[in-house]
Design a protein around this motif. Sequence first.
Motif, PDB file in Angstrom:
ATOM      1  N   UNK A 209       0.829  -1.212   0.000  1.00 38.56           N
ATOM      2  CA  UNK A 209       0.000   0.000   0.000  1.00 38.56           C
ATOM      3  C   UNK A 209       0.861   1.259   0.000  1.00 38.56           C
ATOM      4  N   UNK A 210       2.054   1.191   0.624  1.00 37.70           N
ATOM      5  CA  UNK A 210       3.041   2.265   0.619  1.00 37.70           C
ATOM      6  C   UNK A 210       2.601   3.457   1.467  1.00 37.70           C
ATOM      7  N   UNK A 211       2.656   3.269   2.754  1.00 40.80           N
ATOM      8  CA  UNK A 211       2.407   4.353   3.692  1.00 40.80           C
ATOM      9  C   UNK A 211       3.500   5.409   3.571  1.00 40.80           C
ATOM     10  N   UNK A 212       3.214   6.693   3.888  1.00 43.29           N
ATOM     11  CA  UNK A 212       1.915   7.196   4.324  1.00 43.29           C
ATOM     12  C   UNK A 212       1.018   7.725   3.201  1.00 43.29           C
ATOM     13  N   UNK A 236       2.170  -2.711   4.004  1.00 40.89           N
ATOM     14  CA  UNK A 236       3.610  -2.831   3.806  1.00 40.89           C
ATOM     15  C   UNK A 236       4.217  -3.902   4.711  1.00 40.89           C
ATOM     16  N   UNK A 237       3.715  -4.006   5.947  1.00 41.90           N
ATOM     17  CA  UNK A 237       4.321  -4.939   6.898  1.00 41.90           C
ATOM     18  C   UNK A 237       3.857  -6.377   6.705  1.00 41.90           C
ATOM     19  N   UNK A 238       3.131  -6.636   5.611  1.00 40.20           N
ATOM     20  CA  UNK A 238       2.742  -8.006   5.276  1.00 40.20           C
ATOM     21  C   UNK A 238       3.691  -8.643   4.256  1.00 40.20           C
ATOM     22  N   UNK A 268       9.902   5.543   0.620  1.00 45.91           N
ATOM     23  CA  UNK A 268      10.155   5.020   1.954  1.00 45.91           C
ATOM     24  C   UNK A 268       9.551   3.616   2.102  1.00 45.91           C
ATOM     25  N   UNK A 269      10.345   2.711   2.625  1.00 51.59           N
ATOM     26  CA  UNK A 269       9.933   1.314   2.745  1.00 51.59           C
ATOM     27  C   UNK A 269      10.676   0.391   1.806  1.00 51.59           C
ATOM     28  N   UNK A 270      11.308   0.952   0.781  1.00 53.63           N
ATOM     29  CA  UNK A 270      12.038   0.123  -0.183  1.00 53.63           C
ATOM     30  C   UNK A 270      13.255  -0.530   0.448  1.00 53.63           C
ATOM     31  N   UNK A 271      13.925   0.197   1.342  1.00 52.02           N
ATOM     32  CA  UNK A 271      15.090  -0.370   2.019  1.00 52.02           C
ATOM     33  C   UNK A 271      14.704  -1.594   2.843  1.00 52.02           C
TER      34      UNK A 271
END
Length: 367
Positions: A209-212, A236-238, A268-271
Amino acid sequence: MSSLNDFFEKVITVKWGPEKKSVDIIDQTLLPNTIKRIQIRTQEEIWEAIKKLRVRGAPAIGVSAAYGMAVIANDIPDEDYEGFYTKFKASKEYLATSRPTAVNLFWALNRMEDTVKANREKPVSEIRRLLYAEAEKIREEDVQISRNIGETGFRLMEELKEDGKELGILTHCNAGTLCSAKYGTATAPMYMALEHGWKGTDMHVYCDETRPLLQGARLTSFELYNAGITTSVQCDNMAALLMKTGKIKIIFVGCDRVAANGDAANKIGTSALAVLAHHYGVPMYICAPSSTIDMATPTGDDIPIEMRDPEEIKSMWYKEPMAPAGVDASFNPAFDVADHRLITGIITEKGLCSAPYEEAFRKFGIK
């Protein structure tokens, strides 16, 4: 094929407005519920559209900036070169302040300025015409770049496809047609698969989903679902559990800037995704036009990271605030940097680059 082309026509990200006096874009802040096109013409409107993510994604930002500079130049009244160039350069530098991380913005603006400087001996009216031509050339190049990236990614998909089984693909943020002139980068392999005869059910794309700002949920799933591809959205955390269960066979993500050593700045989150992919042995590819590779930036530590409004976390997408009014949310980076050691490869329009990345980039003539 016709239905896919119809889809692309429906969601074309950037085009000329009437009589080429404005830039016509989809307001992506309203997707997926409303498809609304808006006309932007002044430097302030173009700056705001880029800053507020009405148009976003490194390639689309570059195309929009190029189109915007052509429109702005057409409204500069000066007919003497020095007066025209002074105002043009001021507008270019103003637009460059809209987003600090996406190198395509500066690349496109510099190309437009180079066009002005290379033709200083010509009448200003001719320079204006050449700027429109250069902006259109940037757009056409972006379409071909996306196709080339897509073809390389599709070949990687073919190697993993098992007869009678859907191919599980994971992506993060939006690096699709909405972030580019047409095919996108990270979604280009899926679109190429359709053009090569795959059915939408031959693959299953899982969209973080790519928060935020929810670009994966709002934009990528909107694209792929409407293109007829089997699509799922997950938090994202799934992603870790998806990989652990074996549903994901390959990961494609886009990129806003690649350092010379292969470190890649993306949403953000790709790392975190790169760390998970490395742990579970899932190949992860960065899809990056060569224009996003910044050889003047040695490592990811040297990439400036844009900080966003805290309200994007706390209240922007909600009917009621999702955190106490006084709580701190000032740490809101738009991007993080995936370490090059965790990346399987970087797909450019020139081909697939593998570590050591700086050597691979130079081999393809990227300077």
